[in-house]
Enzyme design. Structure first.
Site, PDB file in Angstrom:
ATOM      1  N   HIS A  95      26.343 -21.468 -28.850  1.00 20.29           N
ATOM      2  CA  HIS A  95      26.141 -20.295 -29.709  1.00 20.29           C
ATOM      3  C   HIS A  95      26.579 -20.592 -31.150  1.00 20.29           C
ATOM      4  O   HIS A  95      25.885 -20.248 -32.108  1.00 20.29           O
ATOM      5  CB  HIS A  95      26.954 -19.106 -29.195  1.00 20.29           C
ATOM      6  N   ARG A 101      16.806 -22.962 -24.826  1.00 18.40           N
ATOM      7  CA  ARG A 101      17.243 -24.172 -24.145  1.00 18.40           C
ATOM      8  C   ARG A 101      16.173 -24.726 -23.230  1.00 18.40           C
ATOM      9  O   ARG A 101      16.006 -25.905 -23.072  1.00 18.40           O
ATOM     10  CB  ARG A 101      18.466 -23.867 -23.259  1.00 18.40           C
ATOM     11  N   SER A 142      26.962 -19.754 -20.801  1.00 16.68           N
ATOM     12  CA  SER A 142      28.202 -19.021 -20.546  1.00 16.68           C
ATOM     13  C   SER A 142      28.497 -18.972 -19.056  1.00 16.68           C
ATOM     14  O   SER A 142      29.650 -19.111 -18.637  1.00 16.68           O
ATOM     15  CB  SER A 142      28.083 -17.598 -21.105  1.00 16.68           C
TER      16      SER A 142
END
Lengths: 161, 161, 161, 161, 161, 161
Positions: free
Chosen positions: F18, F91, F129
């Site tokens: 991020h 991604r 995450s």
């Protein structure tokens, strides 16, 4: 019994991405045969002999690696070499799809032959032989992507020296 | 009213995967027209006439099948034939994407024309006309993939008999 | 013989994307049965009865449409209804993959059952029941995505009126 | 400091899909340079000069747009133009993959260069220069897909007037 | 030195697809350890002990197979077992993506650990543990997908006998 | 006029992936607002306030970054902030698909709002995450993936200190 794997490809020319797969395969098998496709139907920049020569040069320090040229069906080649697996490196979804179809077809042609896929190192995800050729043609530097011997041969081939 | 569907393609040459789609389409429609693309821009191994001939031979036992050659826009062809749907077989993600764009474009060119997709039989997931040609060129056996008449024509074409 | 197709789904709630598929299916089949999945294992915002009720309301003007609730295996349901095909709308690659596996599994469970895929209209590519629910929860307007009756029911359900 | 973005491509020929990306880029940057790839290795229908000419015509009403022809490495071009970003339009998964590799490679060649991706407008999802060329060759109407000047040039080029 | 591979998974429950991967792995390695994930965070139908028990039963005839339960990081487990590779079966694009990320992450956590991917047999492409559970819940027959012992345990678990 | 971009997300918790996107966005815009989704429907490990707090700590050295919590429709939030773009990091293919649908939906809800996609740095392609949380739960070290402050908070949250 010696465990032999075959790593087939065009290697037009060999890149650090290919060499990474070879080195990792050597941790799993007793011998790895790099099999250069001598396919007269597919256009290549280098001849099969030139591709063989580059592979020989850049793998000379690696033990248990053999370089070879092959034509004909891959499944027949594997059988003749008494190999137990085909090694393939995967970079992306489109690689995956094509290789998936090839693996199913090869299994149909000979059910005993196994295809093993290794994920390309993240450092080389963007790397392909065709990108390297394109960069050299545009006079860019490719020493991060291929050994210096290969870079030299690329420049000679493209008359850029 | 007779329900007619068109199954367009290159069929260069027809495989068991194509024939599977034809047979399954016959369960859904009163008539299926196999429409051979006669596209002078796209290279093919067999001429449109040769591809038509092979399709005629291998579908002769199937009722309600018509083989035809077409050029021009597919949407115009569909309209002329009073067909209500285009049939497409899907094998993989990349097929899906390309066909998705084609279907949207065709709907844009004629909103009344529907494209129906059938999943390829799992037995033929690995199968494509180009793979069959490659195997024949490498002197492999393709009788599991195409009818014997097509196999014979492939060998003749590639001067391998 | 009447040609019947089944369009199965959660319809939690029905959107304009679903209705577009229903209307296009009616061009191909004599009857379309919208089959609401009453799956106690899968959480839904609306009960099967509420989803049935909304579908009845919004398809009342469409001839040859039947709404039904079903549980059990889809292949058994299809057989009982003497339907010849399952209709599915595809929006994206992930839809495609999941539906591909479902279609292969259903063909394994009953080889006679055909799954037909239609591409979602480009206008509704971004549309899903879950997105509609999320927008209503965030107090957005969904009248472009669902009929007003469904929008009203969504607000009631989420206590937002 | 003026924020400049480069929108590179073949534009063989420019479509409404390209123009949509240009217009949207102008909301984000002070200047957008449309950079026509003059790649002698890649076959194109129109010469780089013809593609440049069409782009000039159809963007003449747009402020802050510059059209240019470039050869060589894109990263070098970006640097020479003091641009801060490469703009790319994405339509589909296969676009995504290829562009992903290109973006990683360009970042490797020059870490300061950023590639920004915009989703193609849903109206133009099915649109590509090659589809437009194919439709013109088949004598279809492409005025929904390209400006009339481009349509005229396409017909001239393909000797269809 | 014995070449050991680890085949990790939930096996909730084991299917013929998993067993096919195990058998094929045995052609490549001296020993294959089937490692049942005992992950308290992830919901499973069967307990880790029950999944272990089923695997023991259905692999009892296979030489050189060991079944084990593990928790903690996979890379630590691999190291403790002196294994040289992680084996994974791939069915589809979404498998590929997830496994690709896992393989990169595991390589980051321990660069010496190799992940090898095998393509799922075409016969089991549609097969997953969750589909098998769903079919049993809907009272369908799963004897084509799992060994009879597993089918029996599934029915018991879901109180359907 | 100040060019403002919004980078929305769960940030549960923020990772180096991020932060890489934030830093690269700062090269393109005058201000970047990191907007933490406070969505009561979506389960998160950390509360919105905790996620805000971590973002504040780890972005304190970055000029022109603002951290904010938002609920409601993203398109309304963007408008209120007078932002010109939504920033998203991509991604993988599955990210792409989901984000593609979100971008089309947001454009439908407000045609003036642009979504810009940046490719995730190759170093962080494997990073998410949820993977970071899983590694901490399995007592692995995550200091390569998140700042030390975030690692500490993760251990506290999961009672592992």
């Amino acid at each position: 019994m010696k465990r032999i794997a075959v790593y087939p490809g065009s290697f037009d020319p060999v890149t650090y991405g290919h060499l990474d797969i070879v080195k990792r395969s050597l941790e799993l098998f007793d011998q790895v045969i790099i099999a250069v496709l001598s396919n007269t139907m597919k256009k290549s920049l280098f001849t099969a002999d030139e591709r063989y020569d580059m592979l020989m040069k850049v793998t000379s320090v690696l033990p248990n690696v053999q370089v070879d040229i092959f034509s004909g069906l891959l499944v027949d080649y594997i059988k003749n070499k008494s190999a137990i697996a085909i090694i393939k490196g995967l970079r992306a979804i489109s690689d995956f799809e094509h290789e998936f179809q090839m693996a199913l077809m090869n299994k149909k042609l000979n059910p005993k032959i196994e295809t093993l896929f290794m994920m390309t190192n993240e450092k080389y995800l963007y790397l392909s032989s065709s990108m390297v050729k394109e960069i050299v043609e545009l006079k860019g530097n490719v020493l991060d992507f291929v050994p210096s011997y290969v870079s030299k041969k690329l420049k000679e081939k493209l008359n850029l020296n």
